[in-house]
Write an enzyme that holds these catalytic residues in place. Structure first.
Site, PDB file in Angstrom:
ATOM      1  CB  CYS A   9      -0.947   0.006   1.197  1.00 52.88           C
ATOM      2  SG  CYS A   9      -2.117  -1.371   1.198  1.00 52.88           S
ATOM      3  CG  HIS A  68      -3.204   3.650   1.847  1.00 54.63           C
ATOM      4  ND1 HIS A  68      -3.688   3.164   0.651  1.00 54.63           N
ATOM      5  CD2 HIS A  68      -3.251   2.613   2.726  1.00 54.63           C
ATOM      6  CE1 HIS A  68      -4.003   1.895   0.792  1.00 54.63           C
ATOM      7  NE2 HIS A  68      -3.755   1.529   2.042  1.00 54.63           N
ATOM      8  CG  ASN A 124      -6.570  -0.789   1.052  1.00 62.44           C
ATOM      9  OD1 ASN A 124      -5.832  -0.371   0.159  1.00 62.44           O
ATOM     10  ND2 ASN A 124      -6.099  -1.211   2.216  1.00 62.44           N
TER      11      ASN A 124
END
Length: 323
Positions: A114, A250, A280
């Site tokens: 990520c 993020h 996500n």
């Protein structure tokens, strides 16, 4: 003379298939309300059978090139942040290079889960500052839907697919915080936390594997480490929270986003949030949010942005840039 890596174009791509939270109710012991309360996610996009990480990355990259008024032949380097490349090798980046018709320069993947796009931005910045590249195409793309355990309600409802891209170009600045471009970066990792977030497959097992996560532990590390890296990056750039126009984090979980903003002393009105619509998307989440924020009219030329991300490894980092 100060050289800065300046954003010249941005673009994103999302698969056409939209999966609302309610779809999971038929196969899992979960509800739309539970998913929203836990993560802030309302829907996400899943790649179709014919879509891959490289094909989505190519779509996003072409949009960024179009905005910049450039062609693939104008790009010196292509960096693709992903944990879900089409194949073990070659790199997905070289596949995007071919799909764009980019015959010159070089392309490579970065794998920091990520945090991948932050790591990619830092590497692109270094290439530009060193003079090795003048224009760099930086992409984040993922097909996390293909590494989900669909029986694990704690993880499979959180992730989505997509891609986002930026074109960076070398430009002379004055050496001040008013310069456009990347002003500072901060990168970190600690491999002792591997068990908190990982995929239980790979060449050592002969399987693709599934994503495994200790959500509570990841949450605890995320807020602390994201706030710390953003603070360090701002200090390195010579700016403070009062100077920041937008935090583009993020997009993992609304509670992490809110907790980090609070720790930084910044209001949510200064945070670009897209997690409700995309879930996500790992390395794709920051460039997706940058592109959507720009399209919404939130992010404008001259705005000061802080981006920060944390992912498996653990790996985390932040970038301060003026749009």
């Amino acid at each position: 003379m100060t050289i800065r890596a300046v954003v010249k174009g941005v673009g994103h791509y999302l698969p056409t298939r939209v999966v609302e939270n309610a779809e999971f109710e038929a196969s899992l012991e979960t509800t739309d309300a539970w998913i929203r309360a836990r993560s802030g996610i309302e829907r996400r996009h899943f790649a179709s059978d014919g879509e891959t990480t490289s094909s989505m990355a190519t779509e996003a990259a072409q949009k960024a090139l179009d905005m910049a008024g450039l062609g693939a032949s104008d790009i010196d380097a292509l960096i693709l942040a992903t944990s879900t490349a089409d194949f073990t090798f070659p790199s997905a980046a070289t596949m995007v290079q071919a799909q764009l018709g980019m015959k010159n320069g070089f392309a490579f993947d970065i794998q920091a889960v990520c945090a991948g796009f932050v790591f990619a931005l830092a590497n692109a910045n270094a290439l530009i500052l060193s003079g090795q590249a003048r224009r760099v195409l930086v992409i984040g793309a993922e097909t996390f839907s293909r590494i989900m355990d669909w029986t694990d309600r704690s993880t499979c409802v959180l992730f989505g697919d997509g891609a986002g891209a930026l074109v960076l170009e070398a430009e002379e600045g004055h050496g001040s915080t008013e310069d456009r471009g990347i002003l500072s970066t901060d990168l970190n990792s600690d491999g002792s936390y591997r068990e908190l977030l990982y995929v239980d497959g790979g060449v050592s097992t002969g399987t693709t594997g599934y994503l495994r996560m200790q959500g509570n532990q990841v949450f605890r590390h995320a807020v602390e480490k994201l706030a710390a890296t953003a603070t360090t990056a701002m200090e390195n750039a010579g700016v403070t929270g009062a100077d920041v126009d937008w935090v583009v984090p993020h997009q993992a979980n609304i509670r992490i986003i809110q907790g980090t903003a609070k720790k930084l002393g910044l209001p949510m009105e200064k945070v670009v949030v897209t997690v409700q619509d995309h879930g996500n998307t790992s390395a794709a989440s920051i460039p997706l949010a940058l592109s959507v924020g720009h399209a919404r009219g939130q992010i404008k030329q001259g705005d000061l942005l802080v981006t920060e991300a944390i992912g498996g490894g653990l790996a985390w980092g932040a970038v301060v840039l003026r749009w």
